[in-house]
Design a protein around this motif. Structure first.
Motif, PDB file in Angstrom:
ATOM      1  N   UNK A   1       0.827  -1.209   0.000  1.00  0.00           N
ATOM      2  CA  UNK A   1       0.000   0.000   0.000  1.00  0.00           C
ATOM      3  C   UNK A   1       0.858   1.254   0.000  1.00  0.00           C
ATOM      4  N   UNK A   2       1.968   1.226   0.765  1.00  0.00           N
ATOM      5  CA  UNK A   2       2.859   2.389   0.816  1.00  0.00           C
ATOM      6  C   UNK A   2       3.557   2.605  -0.521  1.00  0.00           C
ATOM      7  N   UNK A   3       3.971   1.530  -1.165  1.00  0.00           N
ATOM      8  CA  UNK A   3       4.607   1.648  -2.472  1.00  0.00           C
ATOM      9  C   UNK A   3       3.598   2.151  -3.502  1.00  0.00           C
ATOM     10  N   UNK A   4       2.352   1.666  -3.413  1.00  0.00           N
ATOM     11  CA  UNK A   4       1.301   2.127  -4.335  1.00  0.00           C
ATOM     12  C   UNK A   4       1.053   3.619  -4.163  1.00  0.00           C
ATOM     13  N   UNK A   5       1.101   4.087  -2.921  1.00  0.00           N
ATOM     14  CA  UNK A   5       0.931   5.519  -2.641  1.00  0.00           C
ATOM     15  C   UNK A   5       2.055   6.328  -3.283  1.00  0.00           C
ATOM     16  N   UNK A   6       3.266   5.818  -3.161  1.00  0.00           N
ATOM     17  CA  UNK A   6       4.408   6.509  -3.759  1.00  0.00           C
ATOM     18  C   UNK A   6       4.312   6.519  -5.279  1.00  0.00           C
ATOM     19  N   UNK A   7       3.848   5.409  -5.853  1.00  0.00           N
ATOM     20  CA  UNK A   7       3.675   5.339  -7.304  1.00  0.00           C
ATOM     21  C   UNK A   7       2.660   6.375  -7.779  1.00  0.00           C
ATOM     22  N   UNK A   8       1.597   6.559  -6.994  1.00  0.00           N
ATOM     23  CA  UNK A   8       0.575   7.535  -7.361  1.00  0.00           C
ATOM     24  C   UNK A   8       1.145   8.945  -7.315  1.00  0.00           C
ATOM     25  N   UNK A   9       1.994   9.199  -6.322  1.00  0.00           N
ATOM     26  CA  UNK A   9       2.593  10.530  -6.180  1.00  0.00           C
ATOM     27  C   UNK A   9       3.578  10.831  -7.305  1.00  0.00           C
TER      28      UNK A   9
END
Length: 287
Positions: free
Chosen positions: A76-84
């Motif tokens: 989830x944290x990596x997905x958040x970073x990808x979105x950013x």
């Protein structure tokens, strides 16, 4: 990524250093001029990144014994970073020396372990949480067209009011090349992410409303808010508000203080005299 995380560039050095620290003196390179042994490689790497590498390895060992980061949390944290980062995600990993996403996740996991330790140590009162909620502004999603002068901005506004597509007008007029590639889209953002004039104008807009010219240090913007997150009742958001408030109190100094306590509680002792100060944050940072 949070500013308090360990430097991302450490990971490669940690892996290589730990791999080299094996018993014996196996040859890792041969030449007519002489061989290079595993011990020689280890000593050279220890001198260059030893303190930082040992610090990261100890932190991971100590924190993993008390806290847990699940694969679901990490993904989830990596997905958040990808979105950013969007299309810049892979380039950012390469910039910091990561071979792939799995390589990156190893260091991200350590940062999340640090966060859990720090969040547990930081205390906030109910009054502070309520005040934070009262001043809280949910994220909004917006797009813009940036031009150099007010006359052009008015021309852009007229075309949009006449029904021309935002993406088409952005492609013709906008000087923001990064946003222009996405039809002017800036993605989701919250307070403090944009310059004050832009933020004030964007938050004043209703969903789908288009602003007039907004002047900032970058030029003149025509802004459209395309979505807004809801500010739910306090009781529904209390947990989220408490977490965000604690995160706002995290500083490098505070995290270093918490990590030193974790190390003391774990009774860590360093036997290598060359690395005896490795767990001193200042000493490791200087290496």
């Amino acid at each position: 990524m949070k500013k308090w995380m360990l430097a991302l560039t450490l990971a490669g050095g940690v892996i290589a250093l730990s791999a080299c620290n094996q018993s014996g003196s196996s040859t890792v390179a041969e030449s007519k001029a002489g061989d290079i042994t595993q011990e020689e490689l280890y000593e050279a790497m220890k001198e260059k990144v030893g303190a930082q590498a040992l610090q990261q390895l100890v932190y991971e060992k100590v924190l993993s014994d008390k806290y847990e980061v699940t694969d679901k949390e990490l993904d989830a944290k990596v997905a958040e970073l990808k979105e950013q980062l969007g299309e810049n995600f892979d380039a950012a990993l390469a910039q910091y020396g990561y071979q792939n996403e799995d390589d990156f996740k190893e260091t991200m996991k350590l940062g999340m372990l640090q966060e859990k330790a720090a969040m547990k140590a930081i205390k906030v009162t109910d009054k502070e949480v309520k005040e934070y909620y009262d001043n809280y502004k949910p994220e909004i999603k917006a797009r813009h067209i940036l031009v150099e002068d007010e006359a052009t901005a008015n021309e852009v506004k007229q075309k949009l009011d006449a029904g021309e597509k935002f993406e088409d007008v952005s492609n013709t007029y906008s000087t923001d090349e990064a946003a222009k590639a996405n039809g002017g889209d800036l993605g989701w953002f919250g307070p403090g992410a944009m310059v004050p004039e832009f933020e004030e104008a964007a938050y004043a807009l209703k969903k789908d409303e288009i602003s007039g010219p907004v002047q900032t240090s970058h030029g003149y913007h025509i802004i459209q808010v395309t979505d807004k997150k809801e500010k739910k009742p306090f009781e529904e958001m209390k947990g989220q508000m408490e977490k965000e408030l604690k995160q706002s109190k995290l500083t490098n100094e505070k995290v270093n203080e918490i990590m030193q306590k974790e190390i003391k509680d774990a009774d860590v002792k360093i036997s290598d005299k060359d690395l005896k100060n490795a767990l001193n944050p200042a000493a490791a940072a200087q290496q």
